[in-house]
Every structure is written in structure tokens, then in C-alpha cells.
Design an enzyme around this catalytic site. Sequence first.
Site, PDB file in Angstrom:
ATOM      1  N   GLY A   1       0.805  -1.220   0.000  1.00 59.13           N
ATOM      2  CA  GLY A   1       0.000   0.000   0.000  1.00 59.13           C
ATOM      3  C   GLY A   1       0.837   1.268   0.000  1.00 59.13           C
ATOM      4  N   THR A   2       2.079   1.185   0.517  1.00 58.35           N
ATOM      5  CA  THR A   2       2.933   2.372   0.519  1.00 58.35           C
ATOM      6  C   THR A   2       4.118   2.235  -0.420  1.00 58.35           C
ATOM      7  OG1 THR A   2       4.038   1.488   2.472  1.00 58.35           O
ATOM      8  CG2 THR A   2       2.370   3.143   2.858  1.00 58.35           C
TER       9      THR A   2
ATOM     10  N   ARG B   1       7.977  -2.758  -4.607  1.00 64.54           N
ATOM     11  CA  ARG B   1       9.354  -3.226  -4.734  1.00 64.54           C
ATOM     12  C   ARG B   1       9.465  -4.195  -5.890  1.00 64.54           C
ATOM     13  NH1 ARG B   1       8.640  -4.664   1.375  1.00 64.54           N
ATOM     14  NH2 ARG B   1       9.122  -2.666   2.298  1.00 64.54           N
TER      15      ARG B   1
ATOM     16  N   GLY C   1      -3.983  -8.971   0.264  1.00 67.53           N
ATOM     17  CA  GLY C   1      -5.235  -9.685   0.080  1.00 67.53           C
ATOM     18  C   GLY C   1      -6.426  -8.768   0.278  1.00 67.53           C
TER      19      GLY C   1
ATOM     20  N   ASP D   1       0.549 -11.180  -0.035  1.00 65.94           N
ATOM     21  CA  ASP D   1       1.862 -10.778   0.502  1.00 65.94           C
ATOM     22  C   ASP D   1       2.285 -11.584   1.728  1.00 65.94           C
ATOM     23  OD1 ASP D   1      -0.113  -9.542   2.009  1.00 65.94           O
ATOM     24  OD2 ASP D   1       0.498  -7.502   1.483  1.00 65.94           O
TER      25      ASP D   1
ATOM     26  N   CYS E   1     -11.938  -3.714  15.683  1.00 68.07           N
ATOM     27  CA  CYS E   1     -11.009  -3.945  14.574  1.00 68.07           C
ATOM     28  C   CYS E   1     -11.564  -3.259  13.321  1.00 68.07           C
ATOM     29  CB  CYS E   1     -10.900  -5.448  14.344  1.00 68.07           C
ATOM     30  SG  CYS E   1      -9.726  -5.943  13.083  1.00 68.07           S
TER      31      CYS E   1
ATOM     32  N   CYS F   1     -10.301  -9.029  17.795  1.00 65.22           N
ATOM     33  CA  CYS F   1      -9.406  -9.684  16.830  1.00 65.22           C
ATOM     34  C   CYS F   1      -7.966  -9.623  17.351  1.00 65.22           C
ATOM     35  CB  CYS F   1      -9.449  -8.984  15.479  1.00 65.22           C
ATOM     36  SG  CYS F   1     -11.005  -9.154  14.611  1.00 65.22           S
TER      37      CYS F   1
HETATM   38 ZN   LIG Z   1     -10.586  -8.028  12.607  1.00 65.20          ZN
END
Ligand SMILES: [Zn+2]
Length: 343
Positions: free
Chosen positions: A12-13, A16, A72, A112, A174, A181
Site C-alpha cells: 500500500g505504501t 518493490r 489480500g 503478501d 477492529c 481480533c
Molecule cells: Zn478483525
Amino acid sequence: MSTLALAFDLGGTELRGALVERSGDVVARVSEATLAGAGSEAVIGQIIALAGRLLKEHPQARVIGIGACAPGPLDPKAGIVIGPPTLAGWHNVPMIDILSRQFGLPVRLENDANAAALGEWRFGAGRGAASMVFVTVSTGIGGGVIADGHIYHGRRGLAAEIGHMTITGEGDRCFCGAVGCFEAVASGTALGRRATRLTSPGDGSLLRRLSKDGDVSARHVVEAARAGDAGARQLVEAEAKWLGIGFTNLLHLYSPEVIVMGGGLANGFDLLAPGIRATVEERAMQAYRDVPIVPAELGDRAGLVGAASLILWEGEPGTALAMVQNEETKAGGKAGSNQSDRA
Ligand SMILES: [Zn+2]
């Protein structure tokens, strides 16, 4: 030059790219900030440009395929990135189709966390294990499971969403909407949040001095604990307990030979390990208590080399157990030892 794979780790940032050898050695590496808000076409354009740079700088490279990983949810078999929350405008993007058409090479895709698990299993801290659980603890918590010599995918490749197993009935909500979670109580973000609540700007605490009176991060907690700060040490102790509870669940569920912990918080692994161990001793059933829990070895290249291995190690589980079985097949079923050399 030996046979290579082009590897991409789309985050997301950061995006590579690398050229990787079968041994897991990275021959060349490039990266740039992901145009995360610009939609899938722009980001795939970035991937194509990075590939062009790598191939131009290494014209003699024999590239046999492309291994990519992305956040994902994604479907590794269909090669589709379904819609990661960290990438705007990605909805069912057929990544394998797009890249294989562009480059005329075989392309493999994995999420990932699974790619990093493969990297640590084949080249890092999980080498030689037939079963392994990789847990990455940073902003969130993710993971990948190697079960009996294979990455465990489950339905639509969605298995091992470790961060969202419920481990308590209370605490902060969460981002997935649930309460309790693993990720919501034990991620680096959760640790930073607890430290921020425990202190206040201008209180002179080491945590606030390190954060320059801003929000305290997990990194500040680890640093302060290392310096002997009592409050930070307590926070680390509580964090280790939450991690130990989560890891105990993973031991009971998957019975791995080793748990590998990566992610930003692995920088504090030495401080966390005694508390994690004590919690596992207290909560795990006897038969699971001696399983090693170790820090990851590959840092931020785990995803890249794991993604590359999707191409370079295709059809080769590469575990001690599988290799012994292969040897047995070759030797006409003769029993081998349960150890095997891994080049
Ligand atoms: Zn969660």
C-alpha cells in the site's frame, strides 16, 4: 548469469521489484512509492516501468517468469487481486493476465503474507521445516501457513487470516468490524495506541519524549523498554502476553515445527520472547510447548524472494520431508533419514 525471476512486492505504501536467483539471492532491487490512490492501471504501469529498468540494467539476465505478491484478498489460482483496502480502485484486477500478456512470461501471484511465509520457509528462519507458521506483526497482523510441505490456501486462497481470529471479547473495534481480533489487540498499532493512552503530551515520560509529544508508536515502546523504562516494560509484557495467546492458538491449530515472527515488531523480538514463551508454557497443551518461536531472518525482502520462488521453485515443495520422499521414490522406496541437505 543463472536463471532468474522478476519479483514484485506490491504494498500500500511501497512497490518493490527485484531480480532473484533460485538460491533466493537478490541480484538487483528497485522500489518506489506506490501510487496507491491512483487506481490499478497506474500501479500496473509502475510495475511495468520497474521491470523495464531491471531488465535494461541487466540485459544478460535469463528471466524465466514473474512472481508477484499483493495485499489480500486475492485469488492466487485465478490470478486476481480482489480488492485490497490499502489500494484504491482495485476491484477484481486480473493481474496474471495483464502481466503475462505484457511480458510474454509465466506469472504467478500470491498474497503478501503467504509470499513472505514462502520466503522465510525456503530461504530464511523456517528452512527445513515441513510445517511452519509465519506471523507478521506490524501495523496489522497477517500470516501464512506451510502445512506438510505446501502453502495452505483454503477456499479461494483465503486461509490463515490470522489477524482476525478472535482472542478476546473486549477492546477496540477492529477495522474489520469485529471486537477482540488478534490484530486489534496485539498489532504494533494496538501497542502504540495503548502507550499513547497511558501517557499524555508534556508528562515528561520517556515515551512522550521519544514521540516528541505526539502519538506513541510501537517503535517508541520498544526503544523505551530497551532503555529500561518501567512503563514501557509493562507495555511490552502485556504485548507479549497477547502475542503468546495468539501463538498458542496457532500451535493448537496447525502444529507447526516452528513459528516465525516477522514484521516491524520483530525488532523487539528479544524483549518480547520471554513473555511469549511464558504465555505459551502456561496456555498450550503439553505436546505443543517445545515448538521454537523465532524471529524472521529476511526482513523486507521475504515477500520478494517468496514471490520469486513461485516461479523458480515451482513444483518443488523444498522441505525436508518432501525431499526425503523424493529421494525414497528415486531409491525405490528405501527409507531415508528424516534429515536432508538443502542446498
Ligand atoms: Zn478483525
